[in-house]
Design a protein around this motif. Structure first.
Motif, mmCIF file in Angstrom:
data_model
loop_
_atom_site.group_PDB
_atom_site.id
_atom_site.type_symbol
_atom_site.label_atom_id
_atom_site.label_comp_id
_atom_site.label_asym_id
_atom_site.label_seq_id
_atom_site.Cartn_x
_atom_site.Cartn_y
_atom_site.Cartn_z
ATOM 1 N N ASP A 1 0.857 -1.191 0.000
ATOM 2 C CA ASP A 1 0.000 0.000 0.000
ATOM 3 C C ASP A 1 0.883 1.226 0.000
ATOM 4 O O ASP A 1 2.020 1.195 0.483
ATOM 5 C CB ASP A 1 -0.958 0.001 1.204
ATOM 6 C CG ASP A 1 -0.245 0.114 2.531
ATOM 7 O OD1 ASP A 1 0.109 1.248 2.926
ATOM 8 O OD2 ASP A 1 -0.037 -0.914 3.193
ATOM 9 N N THR B 1 -2.097 7.501 -1.754
ATOM 10 C CA THR B 1 -2.718 7.849 -3.026
ATOM 11 C C THR B 1 -2.239 9.226 -3.482
ATOM 12 O O THR B 1 -2.199 10.167 -2.700
ATOM 13 C CB THR B 1 -4.250 7.838 -2.875
ATOM 14 O OG1 THR B 1 -4.656 6.548 -2.428
ATOM 15 C CG2 THR B 1 -4.944 8.176 -4.181
ATOM 16 N N GLU C 1 3.170 6.092 -5.765
ATOM 17 C CA GLU C 1 2.053 5.468 -6.475
ATOM 18 C C GLU C 1 2.343 5.418 -7.978
ATOM 19 O O GLU C 1 2.154 4.382 -8.625
ATOM 20 C CB GLU C 1 0.762 6.240 -6.208
ATOM 21 C CG GLU C 1 -0.438 5.633 -6.892
ATOM 22 C CD GLU C 1 -1.717 6.423 -6.687
ATOM 23 O OE1 GLU C 1 -2.783 5.791 -6.671
ATOM 24 O OE2 GLU C 1 -1.656 7.670 -6.546
ATOM 25 N N ARG D 1 -3.277 -1.823 -9.611
ATOM 26 C CA ARG D 1 -4.035 -1.113 -8.582
ATOM 27 C C ARG D 1 -5.292 -1.914 -8.247
ATOM 28 O O ARG D 1 -6.049 -2.298 -9.123
ATOM 29 C CB ARG D 1 -4.425 0.270 -9.106
ATOM 30 C CG ARG D 1 -5.329 1.068 -8.198
ATOM 31 C CD ARG D 1 -5.898 2.270 -8.923
ATOM 32 N NE ARG D 1 -4.872 3.057 -9.565
ATOM 33 C CZ ARG D 1 -4.329 4.151 -9.025
ATOM 34 N NH1 ARG D 1 -4.744 4.582 -7.874
ATOM 35 N NH2 ARG D 1 -3.399 4.812 -9.668
ATOM 36 N N SER E 1 -8.612 2.053 -3.581
ATOM 37 C CA SER E 1 -8.165 3.049 -2.623
ATOM 38 C C SER E 1 -9.029 2.974 -1.369
ATOM 39 O O SER E 1 -10.237 2.753 -1.452
ATOM 40 C CB SER E 1 -8.272 4.436 -3.264
ATOM 41 O OG SER E 1 -7.838 5.425 -2.382
ATOM 42 N N THR F 1 -5.150 5.637 0.863
ATOM 43 C CA THR F 1 -4.049 4.757 0.495
ATOM 44 C C THR F 1 -4.503 3.880 -0.657
ATOM 45 O O THR F 1 -5.635 3.398 -0.669
ATOM 46 C CB THR F 1 -3.631 3.885 1.696
ATOM 47 O OG1 THR F 1 -3.045 4.729 2.677
ATOM 48 C CG2 THR F 1 -2.654 2.808 1.306
ATOM 49 N N THR F 2 -3.607 3.668 -1.612
ATOM 50 C CA THR F 2 -3.880 2.799 -2.739
ATOM 51 C C THR F 2 -3.223 1.451 -2.484
ATOM 52 O O THR F 2 -2.063 1.386 -2.081
ATOM 53 C CB THR F 2 -3.353 3.417 -4.048
ATOM 54 O OG1 THR F 2 -3.999 4.684 -4.247
ATOM 55 C CG2 THR F 2 -3.643 2.519 -5.240
#
Length: 179
Positions: A134, A137, A142, A152, A155, A170-171
């Protein structure tokens, strides 16, 4: 530091234990520059050193694998990344990428990609077929993961605070190592 050569190596527990102050300096500088790696600023050197010291038994036990990027000319620590292999019986085929850091003075040298490639290669050789991670974002990290072929998942809002304590999404990413 354009044109600087770097060496990426896996680190032993003994090497980490003998270099805690150096690792603490990297973490403190990274957090001080705003990187969201789990700490709030200002990060005190003693807190940073204690965090690294606590990883030595994890590394020795094989619950953590750690790489460094060092300047070839003087051995200066420029970056790190960690792999946390899953330990559950049904998850031994996967691992988590954690704490990919590049010193602010060494950014722009493709070190994050080199550290990640070393981790991915070692993971695949050890039977890990799936990696997850993670990252904040909208961060440069990223974009780097996307460029490196990570997928991906989505999020999560307000997942983690940045270095100033402000919550950000957070992605979540994954990468299959099966070709």
């Amino acid at each position: 530091m354009s044109g600087t050569a770097y060496v990426v190596d896996e680190v032993t527990a003994e090497e980490l234990d003998g270099s805690v102050a150096e690792f603490a300096g990297l973490l403190t500088a990274t957090v001080g520059d705003g990187a969201s790696v789990g700490f709030l600023a200002p990060l005190e050197p003693d807190e940073s050193a204690a965090w690294w010291r606590a990883l030595v038994p994890e590394l020795a036990a094989g619950r953590l694998v750690l790489w460094t990027a060092r300047a070839a000319a003087d051995g200066r620590l420029a970056g790190t990344v960690q792999l946390r292999p899953a330990t559950t019986a049904n998850g031994r085929h996967r691992g988590e990428v954690a704490k990919l850091m590049v010193h602010p003075a060494d950014r722009g040298q493709r070190l994050a990609g080199r550290l990640l490639a070393a981790l991915e290669g070692r993971a695949a050789r050890s039977g890990i077929r799936l990696l997850v991670l993670d990252t904040e974002t909208g961060s440069p990290a990223e974009r780097m993961y996307e460029t490196a072929g990570w997928t991906r998942v989505g999020s999560v809002p307000d997942y983690a605070a940045d270095t100033t304590g402000v919550l950000h999404p957070t992605t979540i990413f994954f990468k299959s190592l099966v070709r």
